[in-house]
Write an enzyme that holds these catalytic residues in place. Structure first.
Site, PDB file in Angstrom:
ATOM      1  N   GLU A  73      -9.570  -2.321   5.326  1.00 63.25           N
ATOM      2  CA  GLU A  73     -10.183  -2.057   6.618  1.00 63.25           C
ATOM      3  C   GLU A  73     -11.405  -2.972   6.812  1.00 63.25           C
ATOM      4  OE1 GLU A  73      -8.417  -0.436   8.516  1.00 63.25           O
ATOM      5  OE2 GLU A  73      -7.811   1.535   7.831  1.00 63.25           O
ATOM      6  N   ASN A  92      -7.306  -3.358  14.175  1.00 62.74           N
ATOM      7  CA  ASN A  92      -8.697  -3.677  13.832  1.00 62.74           C
ATOM      8  C   ASN A  92      -8.797  -4.884  12.896  1.00 62.74           C
ATOM      9  OD1 ASN A  92      -7.741  -2.678  11.425  1.00 62.74           O
ATOM     10  ND2 ASN A  92      -9.139  -0.934  11.308  1.00 62.74           N
ATOM     11  N   HIS A 126      -7.016  -5.313  10.082  1.00 60.67           N
ATOM     12  CA  HIS A 126      -6.771  -5.073   8.655  1.00 60.67           C
ATOM     13  C   HIS A 126      -5.471  -5.740   8.206  1.00 60.67           C
ATOM     14  CE1 HIS A 126      -4.602  -0.904   9.422  1.00 60.67           C
ATOM     15  NE2 HIS A 126      -3.713  -1.868   9.375  1.00 60.67           N
ATOM     16  N   ASP A 149       0.811  -1.212   0.000  1.00 55.63           N
ATOM     17  CA  ASP A 149       0.000   0.000   0.000  1.00 55.63           C
ATOM     18  C   ASP A 149       0.847   1.266   0.000  1.00 55.63           C
ATOM     19  OD1 ASP A 149       0.924  -0.439   2.616  1.00 55.63           O
ATOM     20  OD2 ASP A 149      -1.004  -1.211   3.259  1.00 55.63           O
TER      21      ASP A 149
HETATM   22  C1  F6R Z   1       1.463  -1.398   6.110  1.00 57.13           C
HETATM   23  C2  F6R Z   1       0.277  -2.230   6.216  1.00 57.13           C
HETATM   24  C3  F6R Z   1      -0.482  -2.344   7.477  1.00 57.13           C
HETATM   25  C4  F6R Z   1       0.400  -2.621   8.693  1.00 57.13           C
HETATM   26  C5  F6R Z   1      -0.453  -2.710   9.958  1.00 57.13           C
HETATM   27  C6  F6R Z   1       0.386  -2.956  11.200  1.00 57.13           C
HETATM   28  O1  F6R Z   1       2.033  -1.503   4.809  1.00 57.13           O
HETATM   29  O2  F6R Z   1      -0.090  -2.805   5.241  1.00 57.13           O
HETATM   30  O3  F6R Z   1      -1.437  -3.356   7.337  1.00 57.13           O
HETATM   31  O4  F6R Z   1       1.101  -3.820   8.506  1.00 57.13           O
HETATM   32  O5  F6R Z   1      -1.184  -1.545  10.107  1.00 57.13           O
HETATM   33  O6  F6R Z   1       1.170  -1.834  11.443  1.00 57.13           O
HETATM   34  P1  F6R Z   1       2.208  -1.795  12.664  1.00 57.13           P
HETATM   35  O7  F6R Z   1       3.262  -2.779  12.346  1.00 57.13           O
HETATM   36  O8  F6R Z   1       2.732  -0.388  12.644  1.00 57.13           O
HETATM   37  O9  F6R Z   1       1.432  -2.130  13.884  1.00 57.13           O
END
Ligand code: F6R
Length: 260
Positions: free
Chosen positions: A143, A136, A138, A67
């Protein structure tokens, strides 16, 4: 799902770094799906250390990130293009022509999403998709209530995601409200998936992903349908799993299963 529970986050991170390096050692032209976020920072530091120590080249690797924020320029320190260049692409001397992220400045998000999907197909599909897990549930920026059949597209970020990402932006910056993300179906088409989650804050999402019903309210639960997923956890992130003892008996502290 293969559920590996390591005694601490360091060992979990190290295991995931090892899986990435193994993939590249076995297939130097591997197509990797990569993630960003706090969890991956520690993994990439270990990948760089391991690759340097082993003389492992990432020069022929092709990568596609999950992303990118919409309308955050690649030179902005909070953009994922900047994050990846700093932590992986430059330290590993990866070929910039083979390192792909969605273009958050593209004129049209739908065209950009189609272009990104086509580029993944043209590269032969993803050999290994690395993922973190949102509080959450994702994966990527899919989401809650994202369709399990979704493909790359622009998504509105959940308020909890924007709050979690606030520390990466200056106080004067507006926190982005949108991102272009691979879809859940795009992720499910990877030949192998590896998801890393550490810390007690992720425990509820981990339990919903691994043991909850497969439901769009927890996008990561779609991984239950994939035939080759490794979920790498520390004890804190695994703490709400009902079958904790079972996973530990199969892979004690993350060790390989012993089949008589
Ligand atoms: C980032 C992504 C998100 C993160 C997720 C966890 O490229 O795709 O899904 O992997 O939000 O983020 P952290 O590791 O910061 O808790």
């Amino acid at each position: 799902m293969k559920v590996l529970i390591f005694p601490d986050a360091e060992r979990a991170d190290d295991h995931v770094a090892g899986l990435l390096c193994q993939e590249v050692a076995a297939k130097p032209s591997a197509v990797l799906g990569l993630a960003t976020g706090g969890t991956m920072e520690r993994v990439y530091a270990r990948v760089v250390d391991r690759a340097t120590a082993q003389g492992l080249s990432f020069r022929d690797v092709t990568s596609f990130n999950l992303d990118e924020y919409w309308r955050v320029p690649p030179h902005h320190p909070a953009s994922y293009a900047f994050y990846m260049a700093e932590r992986m692409f430059r330290p590993l001397d990866m070929d910039p022509g083979k390192c792909h992220l969605p273009d958050g400045l593209a004129p049209d998000p739908e065209d950009e999403a189609e272009r990104y999907e086509a580029a993944i197909v043209a590269a032969g599909g993803l050999d290994l998709q690395l993922m973190g897990l949102g509080l959450n549930g994702h994966i990527g920026f899919n989401e809650p209530t994202s369709s399990f059949g979704s493909r790359t597209r622009i998504k509105t970020l959940a308020e909890s995601t924007r709050t979690a990402n606030r520390p990466y932006f200056d106080t004067s910056d507006a926190i982005p409200g949108f991102a272009i993300t691979m879809g859940i179906q795009t992720i499910l088409e990877a030949r192998q998936c590896v998801l890393l989650a550490t810390g007690s804050a992720k425990a509820r999402a981990v339990a919903a992903m691994v043991e909850g019903p497969m439901a769009a309210i927890c996008p990561a639960s779609a991984l239950q349908m994939h035939r080759c997923v490794t979920v790498v956890l520390d004890r804190a992130a695994a703490s709400e799993l009902a079958l904790y003892d079972y996973y530990q008996s199969v892979h004690p502290d993350g060790a390989p299963a012993r089949v008589p």
